[in-house]
Design an enzyme around this catalytic site. Structure first.
Site, mmCIF file in Angstrom:
data_model
loop_
_atom_site.group_PDB
_atom_site.id
_atom_site.type_symbol
_atom_site.label_atom_id
_atom_site.label_comp_id
_atom_site.label_asym_id
_atom_site.label_seq_id
_atom_site.Cartn_x
_atom_site.Cartn_y
_atom_site.Cartn_z
ATOM 1 C CB ALA A 112 -26.208 68.210 -1.490
ATOM 2 N N PRO A 113 -26.135 71.513 -1.156
ATOM 3 C CG PRO A 113 -24.815 73.446 -1.246
ATOM 4 C CD PRO A 113 -25.964 72.764 -1.940
ATOM 5 N N GLY A 114 -26.875 72.078 1.484
ATOM 6 C CA GLY A 114 -27.379 72.262 2.837
ATOM 7 C C GLY A 114 -27.964 73.604 3.173
ATOM 8 C CG ASP A 179 -33.640 73.761 -4.371
ATOM 9 O OD1 ASP A 179 -34.281 74.500 -5.123
ATOM 10 O OD2 ASP A 179 -32.408 73.850 -4.202
ATOM 11 C CB CYS A 232 -32.284 78.131 -9.236
ATOM 12 S SG CYS A 232 -31.174 76.794 -9.745
#
Length: 448
Positions: A112-114, A179, A232
């Site tokens: 999410a969010p894609g 991620d 990140c």
């Protein structure tokens, strides 16, 4: 910018005094906004020819483009048609670096969010299987919408823990993208709320999650397969230290070196890279590409089977009246869940007992004595897949009126289902009735 003192000390230690000042200076500079085009629906050449925005190529992503921060790409009908995804440029790096081959089974475990899932889906080109998962049921709603908007037909959208997935998908995936949840230091310039949330307890919590996700993904990856770990954040504890500990515990994995070009910096472990906002046109990322060695074992999975009933005749009738032959983009099977009809990719393992939001492409719903097609189905089709379509010009008001849910008068006198397009690209369904376009755009998606 009011950065936490502990964070400042950490970054000075990581970068050194001189480079730290360069990093601080970037907070006063403009941020970079980006879009990534959907190559399932149009080509780079088509996008550049349209010139809907002034853009500049993102060096590390062939489909990525910078656009001016003042531009509002979400307000263009092409966004509703799923022709591009709005994405921070450095976030495009992970799925761009992970090599994907057609026909592979791919997992995006924290999807999410894609953004990364839609990127992986485009690279698969409607072949193989894409499992897009996020542990947060709330966040998967946005994930599902973006998958559907992109017209991806071979995706299973789930909301499960990595542990549960590892119990069901042992050595199933050719590629995995992680991620990982992180302290978000690379988002400080973009989102000041991330600064307020930052503390050592958050980092400690994220480290625990990152280790467990990597452990579970190691189980699910085939021998010879690759997984890409990204964050990140800049914290070595969440990046290189995590990878170093993982490699010590999993001797079957090695690092696949990522080239240091486009402003990518060498990480603290050979082969890993860092993206810093004072070195690239983007906010920041960490990337580590890992490959699993050893001899591949053929795991045996019980796969989903076709399951239909006598209501299928209603769909066959709809197909005959509305669709052209060979509209399917993916090899698959039909399956009913209650009143809903799905088209599922071939060779998907049994999903019973897992929290699945979408299994393949939702074609529509059986209601009384009729079949009602879904919006996801429309966005997976193009004008050449249907017998009837209405095409509006993006420079006129009609496409916007359709997206607002209005009924529209048209010269077309035929009746029945059709898809509505903008400049030839699908927006959704409508029903023609005596020169009126009865709008079927979903209420929850309507423009205000």
């Amino acid at each position: 910018m009011n950065l936490p003192e502990q964070y400042i000390e950490n970054m000075k230690k990581l970068l050194g005094e001189k480079e730290f000042q360069q990093y601080l200076n970037c907070f006063e500079q403009k941020r970079y906004a980006g879009i990534r085009i959907n190559t399932l629906k149009w080509s780079k050449e088509e996008f550049l020819k349209k010139r809907i925005f002034d853009t500049e190529q993102v060096a590390w992503c062939e489909e990525g483009y910078y656009c001016d921060e003042k531009v509002r790409p979400a307000k263009h009908p092409y966004y509703a048609a799923g022709l591009y995804y709005i994405q921070e440029p450095s976030a495009m790096s992970a799925a761009a670096i992970l090599p994907i081959n057609k026909g592979e089974c791919v997992l995006d475990v924290c999807a999410a969010p894609g953004g990364k899932s839609t990127q992986l889906g485009a690279k698969l080109g409607q072949t193989g299987v894409l499992v897009s998962n996020d542990i947060s049921a709330g966040r998967t709603k946005a994930l599902l919408k973006n998958i559907e908007c992109f017209g991806i037909t071979n995706s299973i959208v789930m909301s499960e823990t990595p542990q549960r997935l590892s119990e069901r998908f042992e050595q199933y995936f050719d590629k995995i993208l992680i991620d990982a949840p992180c302290s978000g230091e690379g988002m400080f310039r973009k989102d000041s709320d991330m600064i307020k949330k930052w503390n050592n307890d958050l980092i400690t919590y994220c480290i625990t999650q990152q280790k467990e996700i990597l452990r579970c993904c190691a189980v699910m990856l085939k021998a010879g397969g690759m997984m890409l770990y990204s964050t990140c954040t800049f914290s070595p504890e969440e990046n290189e230290y995590i990878i170093k500990e993982f490699l010590q515990c999993h001797k079957e994995f090695t690092i696949v070196p990522i080239e240091t070009k486009w402003g990518f910096e060498k990480g603290m472990i050979e082969g890993c890279v860092r993206l810093f906002p004072h070195k690239i046109k983007g906010e920041g990322h960490f990337l580590a590409l890992l490959q699993k060695q050893g001899e591949h074992k053929n795991s045996i999975f019980e796969t989903e089977r076709e399951q239909i009933d006598n209501r299928m005749s209603l769909f066959w009738e709809f197909e005959k009246q509305v669709l052209k032959p060979n509209w399917q983009k993916t090899k698959g099977i039909y399956k009913m869940y209650g009143d809903d009809l799905y088209y599922i990719p071939e060779n998907v393992p049994m999903l019973k007992g897992l929290r699945v939001l979408r299994s393949g492409l939702q074609l529509g719903t059986f209601k009384k004595n009729r079949f009602e097609p879904s919006h996801a189905f429309a966005l997976a089709l193009n004008k050449n897949d249907v017998n009837n379509y209405i095409d509006f010009n993006s420079k006129q008001e009609y496409a916007i009126r359709y997206l607002k849910g209005e009924s529209i008068s048209v010269p077309e006198q035929r009746n029945g289902w059709c898809i509505v397009c903008v400049d030839g690209y699908t927006l959704g369904w409508a029903k023609l009735q005596n020169g009126r376009l009865k709008n079927k755009y979903p209420v929850s998606w309507k423009w205000q």
